[in-house]
Design an enzyme around this catalytic site. Structure first.
Site, mmCIF file in Angstrom:
data_model
loop_
_atom_site.group_PDB
_atom_site.id
_atom_site.type_symbol
_atom_site.label_atom_id
_atom_site.label_comp_id
_atom_site.label_asym_id
_atom_site.label_seq_id
_atom_site.Cartn_x
_atom_site.Cartn_y
_atom_site.Cartn_z
ATOM 1 N N GLY A 153 0.807 -1.209 0.000
ATOM 2 C CA GLY A 153 0.000 0.000 0.000
ATOM 3 C C GLY A 153 0.838 1.255 0.000
ATOM 4 O O GLY A 153 0.297 2.362 0.044
ATOM 5 N N ASP A 154 2.160 1.113 -0.030
ATOM 6 C CA ASP A 154 3.070 2.260 -0.043
ATOM 7 C C ASP A 154 4.276 1.879 -0.891
ATOM 8 O O ASP A 154 4.221 0.915 -1.650
ATOM 9 C CB ASP A 154 3.458 2.655 1.385
ATOM 10 C CG ASP A 154 3.702 4.155 1.531
ATOM 11 O OD1 ASP A 154 4.339 4.726 0.638
ATOM 12 O OD2 ASP A 154 3.269 4.755 2.539
ATOM 13 N N ASP A 155 5.377 2.614 -0.757
ATOM 14 C CA ASP A 155 6.546 2.359 -1.586
ATOM 15 C C ASP A 155 7.069 0.940 -1.357
ATOM 16 O O ASP A 155 7.197 0.483 -0.219
ATOM 17 C CB ASP A 155 7.652 3.351 -1.248
ATOM 18 C CG ASP A 155 7.217 4.791 -1.459
ATOM 19 O OD1 ASP A 155 6.551 5.067 -2.473
ATOM 20 O OD2 ASP A 155 7.539 5.635 -0.597
#
Length: 404
Positions: free
Chosen positions: A265-267
């Site tokens: 959900g992020d980098d």
């Protein structure tokens, strides 16, 4: 910058063209992709997780129950405490056998291997009382979620030498939904969620051949470390889960990340080195970093992010043979006024992208600050960025390049 693009938004496709990007902005000099020598690590990484350990124990010897319901926090802590005195005598290994082993936070020791067997799952407790509260990192000055301290990570360690987390694809399940729901509702106003794995001020660290799922927040966070290998790791989290970064090397020297698969959900990879005045004061860069053979899916974030917490500096980074699928951007450089520091000597090649919002993205106004004490005169420097052999198809915007 040799770039190949196939997109429904472009009617004419040329096989090759050259882009020379010039920033006439304060603190950001020319970025040119040709004729830059690729940075080479000053030392090679030879450390292996396959070292034999003279002493070993099985978790069940300490009263652990693998039913997924019984807390085994005491069993993990007792096992490591028992093994610790023998660690200097040929090393120690704790074997986690098949089963579901519910546990809260525990600390590793030096000359130690945590071996998670196939069919074994460490289940992270959702009971906050099973996570000690620890001080903020000195290069951040506060927790990343909120001002104040942090919950200790599920697996922690500080000032260690020769520590390994490995297995034959055993699993660490962060059971993150509890933490995500509370975070999204504003429930963490003065404390930061735990990470899955955080190793601090350590050397000769290896994390390999394990699967990490549903972390409460960041998955793997080596910070202030030297000689780190993350290899053959699978990381899975829902694409809408908050701040579930895959691997975040932070103020580390000589790090290798290879053969990993991340859905996040992020980098997928976030390279860091401290936040504003706190990172400037500690002044520990992330340097001599190699990332290769990474596959990433992250529709709302980057395959590899450099920053935004980069105040100690990021340099000598080599990124090769990367596959990105339905990912927001390839390599994103994130800085802001107040960061100081630098991102320099970055070499990236052979990146294949399918269904991207951006190929190139640089953000010079990533204005998240730990407090109001940041220095408006602390300008970041971005220089010597070399991208080549990048193939992208189904791209919405080829480049978004923003200075200060």
């Amino acid at each position: 910058m040799e770039l190949f693009i196939r997109s429904k938004h472009f009617k004419m496709i040329r096989p090759s063209f050259i882009i020379l990007v010039v920033f006439a902005l304060s603190g950001i000099p020319v970025i040119e992709s040709r004729h830059r020598p690729s940075p080479k690590p000053k030392t090679s990484i030879e450390y292996s997780a396959l070292n034999c350990r003279k002493h070993r124990a099985v978790l069940t010897e300490f009263g652990a129950v693998g039913d997924g319901k019984t807390s085994n926090t005491k069993a993990f802590r007792d096992a490591i405490s028992t093994l610790r005195p023998m660690a200097a005598d040929g090393g120690v290994q704790l074997i986690v056998p098949p089963g579901k082993w519910l546990t809260g936070s525990f600390n590793l020791t030096s000359h130690f291997t945590l071996f998670i067997q196939k069919g074994a799952t460490l289940l992270a407790s959702q009971d906050e009382s099973e996570y000690p509260v620890v001080a903020p990192l000195p290069s951040y000055g506060r927790g990343r979620d909120a001002p104040g301290p942090r919950f200790a990570s599920l697996i922690s360690g500080s000032n260690l030498t020769d520590v390994i987390i490995t297995g034959n694809n055993g699993t660490i399940d962060g059971q993150g939904k509890y933490w995500w729901v509370k975070f999204k509702s504003g429930g963490f106003k003065s404390i930061t969620r735990p990470y899955l794995i955080e190793i601090i001020f350590s050397q000769n660290v290896q994390i390999s051949d394990v699967t990490l799922i549903d972390s409460p927040s960041w998955n793997i966070h080596p910070v202030y470390c030297e000689n780190v290998i993350v290899k053959g790791v699978t990381i899975l989290a829902p694409i809408d889960s908050p701040n579930t970064d895959g691997i975040d090397p932070d103020s580390c020297t000589n790090t290798l990340i290879e053969d990993c698969y991340v859905v996040s959900g992020d980098d997928c990879i976030a390279v860091k080195s401290g936040w504003d005045q706190y990172g400037i004061k500690i002044a520990m860069p992330t340097q001599q970093l190699s990332i290769r053979r990474l596959t990433c899916i992250s529709p709302d974030s980057a395959g590899v992010a450099l920053g935004s917490e980069m105040s100690g500096g990021i340099k000598d980074v080599r990124i090769e043979d990367i596959t990105l699928i339905q990912t927001q951007s390839a390599i994103r450089i994130k800085t802001a006024v107040g960061r100081g520091g630098y991102v320099k000597d970055i070499f990236a090649r052979r990146i294949t992208m399918k269904t991207m919002k951006y190929v190139f993205w640089m953000s010079g106004a990533y204005n998240q600050h730990p407090d109001d004490k940041w220095d408006p005169k602390a300008l970041p420097v971005v220089q010597n960025i070399n991208y080549r052999d990048m193939m992208a198809e189904n791209v919405t915007i080829a480049a978004r390049l923003e200075g200060i």
